[in-house]
Design an enzyme around this catalytic site. Sequence first.
Site, PDB file in Angstrom:
ATOM      1  CG  HIS A  23     -50.348 -69.418  -3.832  1.00 25.35           C
ATOM      2  ND1 HIS A  23     -51.036 -69.585  -4.995  1.00 25.35           N
ATOM      3  CD2 HIS A  23     -49.047 -69.309  -4.197  1.00 25.35           C
ATOM      4  CE1 HIS A  23     -50.198 -69.587  -6.005  1.00 25.35           C
ATOM      5  NE2 HIS A  23     -48.985 -69.434  -5.560  1.00 25.35           N
ATOM      6  CG  HIS A  78     -40.414 -69.029 -10.078  1.00 29.59           C
ATOM      7  ND1 HIS A  78     -40.603 -67.685  -9.858  1.00 29.59           N
ATOM      8  CD2 HIS A  78     -41.624 -69.628  -9.799  1.00 29.59           C
ATOM      9  CE1 HIS A  78     -41.862 -67.488  -9.467  1.00 29.59           C
ATOM     10  NE2 HIS A  78     -42.490 -68.640  -9.423  1.00 29.59           N
ATOM     11  CD  GLU A  80     -44.930 -68.763  -5.874  1.00 30.16           C
ATOM     12  OE1 GLU A  80     -44.987 -68.918  -7.101  1.00 30.16           O
ATOM     13  OE2 GLU A  80     -45.948 -68.608  -5.159  1.00 30.16           O
ATOM     14  CG  ASP A  82     -43.479 -73.130  -5.367  1.00 30.86           C
ATOM     15  OD1 ASP A  82     -43.024 -71.981  -5.383  1.00 30.86           O
ATOM     16  OD2 ASP A  82     -44.215 -73.571  -6.276  1.00 30.86           O
ATOM     17  CG  HIS A 144     -46.349 -67.991 -11.124  1.00 30.50           C
ATOM     18  ND1 HIS A 144     -46.173 -68.390  -9.833  1.00 30.50           N
ATOM     19  CD2 HIS A 144     -47.544 -67.340 -11.138  1.00 30.50           C
ATOM     20  CE1 HIS A 144     -47.194 -68.030  -9.088  1.00 30.50           C
ATOM     21  NE2 HIS A 144     -48.041 -67.400  -9.845  1.00 30.50           N
ATOM     22  CG  ASP A 163     -44.222 -72.018 -11.437  1.00 30.75           C
ATOM     23  OD1 ASP A 163     -44.033 -73.066 -10.791  1.00 30.75           O
ATOM     24  OD2 ASP A 163     -44.281 -70.902 -10.892  1.00 30.75           O
ATOM     25  CE1 TYR A 191     -48.723 -75.244 -11.203  1.00 32.51           C
ATOM     26  CE2 TYR A 191     -48.337 -74.003 -13.213  1.00 32.51           C
ATOM     27  CZ  TYR A 191     -47.954 -74.359 -11.943  1.00 32.51           C
ATOM     28  OH  TYR A 191     -46.826 -73.819 -11.398  1.00 32.51           O
ATOM     29  CG  HIS A 225     -45.350 -77.310  -9.438  1.00 34.69           C
ATOM     30  ND1 HIS A 225     -45.151 -77.432  -8.081  1.00 34.69           N
ATOM     31  CD2 HIS A 225     -45.211 -75.997  -9.721  1.00 34.69           C
ATOM     32  CE1 HIS A 225     -44.898 -76.236  -7.565  1.00 34.69           C
ATOM     33  NE2 HIS A 225     -44.917 -75.351  -8.538  1.00 34.69           N
TER      34      HIS A 225
HETATM   35 FE1  FEO Z   1     -44.498 -69.766  -9.015  1.00 37.43          FE
HETATM   36 FE2  FEO Z   1     -44.287 -73.149  -8.485  1.00 37.43          FE
HETATM   37  O1  FEO Z   1     -44.034 -71.329  -8.141  1.00 37.43           O
END
Ligand code: FEO
Length: 400
Positions: A23, A78, A80, A82, A144, A163, A191, A225
């Site tokens: 994104h 979370h 989101e 991903d 996040h 995150d 990041y 991640h």
């Molecule tokens: Fe806020 Fe890795 O998603």
Amino acid sequence: MKLELANNVYYVGIIDWDLRNFHGHSTHRGSTYNSYLVIDDKIALIDNVKAPFTNQFIKNIKEVIGDLSKIDYLICNHLEGDHTGSLPTLVKLCPNAQIVTSEKGKAGFLRMYKEDWDIKAVKEGDTINLGTRTLTFVPVPMIHWPDSMMTYMTPDNILFSNDAFGQHYASSKRLDSENPIHEIMEEAAKYYANIVMHVSLLIKKTLQKVTESLKLKIDMICPSHGVVWKDHIQDILAAYTKWANRETKEKILIIYDTMWHSTEKMAFALAEGIQEEGVEVKIYNLTLTDNSDIMTEVLDARGLLIGSPTINNGMFPTVGGFLTYLKGLKPPAKYACAFGSYGWNSKNTMKQINANLKEAMIPEILEPITFNFTPDPEELDKCKEFGKVFAKKIKEGGKI
Ligand code: FEO
């Protein structure tokens, strides 16, 4: 291939080798969507992966437990996509599993997936016993998204941090010590700068909560991640503490764009003056450099010089785009100044840049420096002199 990180704690995530943009954030080294399977009397799957990778993800889980219906808990730290993209498939394959998320996550799931799932909302300190292990939930709003939380597992002392502490870094080696540490730290910084720099105060409070009030003993940090932190836990905690404290160094960034090289000439003259004062300076042409790469440098820069020519009585579009991004991320810089060459009038351009710098909450914004058309040698000397003055401010005013 089964990957056991600790006794009966498996990595079942996905490596996204081809990802180059997340994104808007450039991901030169790809990324991973991490998911962890904990096997005890009860089985918990912590986080899941981006929807297009669902088939591979299911295969990874099957390699460890064979049948997905054995899963008792689907922990979603979370909302989101991903980390939840494969949830609709998981819900079908894991009929005995309870979805667990934060209170804000529960509300968000209904909006995001439009499904009438049975979701258990947890709040700070709530626990789930898996048998010999206990999961404790720690909401961390805005790290996040408002729904974000972490899951802490005892007695292994593993923090599933989602995150936080992540890096967009693809590697078949999942542990910090198995990869070049400078690459991982560079990606962790990028990041932080691009995802959570604007909530540094919350990060600071979270670090205090985790290490001081809750006094969590941490033997492993499993983010959503990048690599798992095991041998470099203190390094990443120290880096987060430094970034959250918004510590800057004697460093100035000159970020500009140019139409006919006049603003560029000014940029290089400014840099000459700064260099003569012995202060670190880096120059970025916005047409040539990605915003999110520049933001990594912004993370510890004390001064920003923003250059733009005037087009249609305003900022150059690349400068406008960069400043929009910058002000949202609230950089730690203490000083900033606009500069640029113009044809007829630069008043509005400089006003626009300053308004953005003010919204970025930079404490001291100096009077802009502008020249008509091509700057002559005397004007470039003035730029150089201004570079020296700005560098001195950076050296003297570090404590602001
Ligand atoms: Fe806020 Fe890795 O998603």
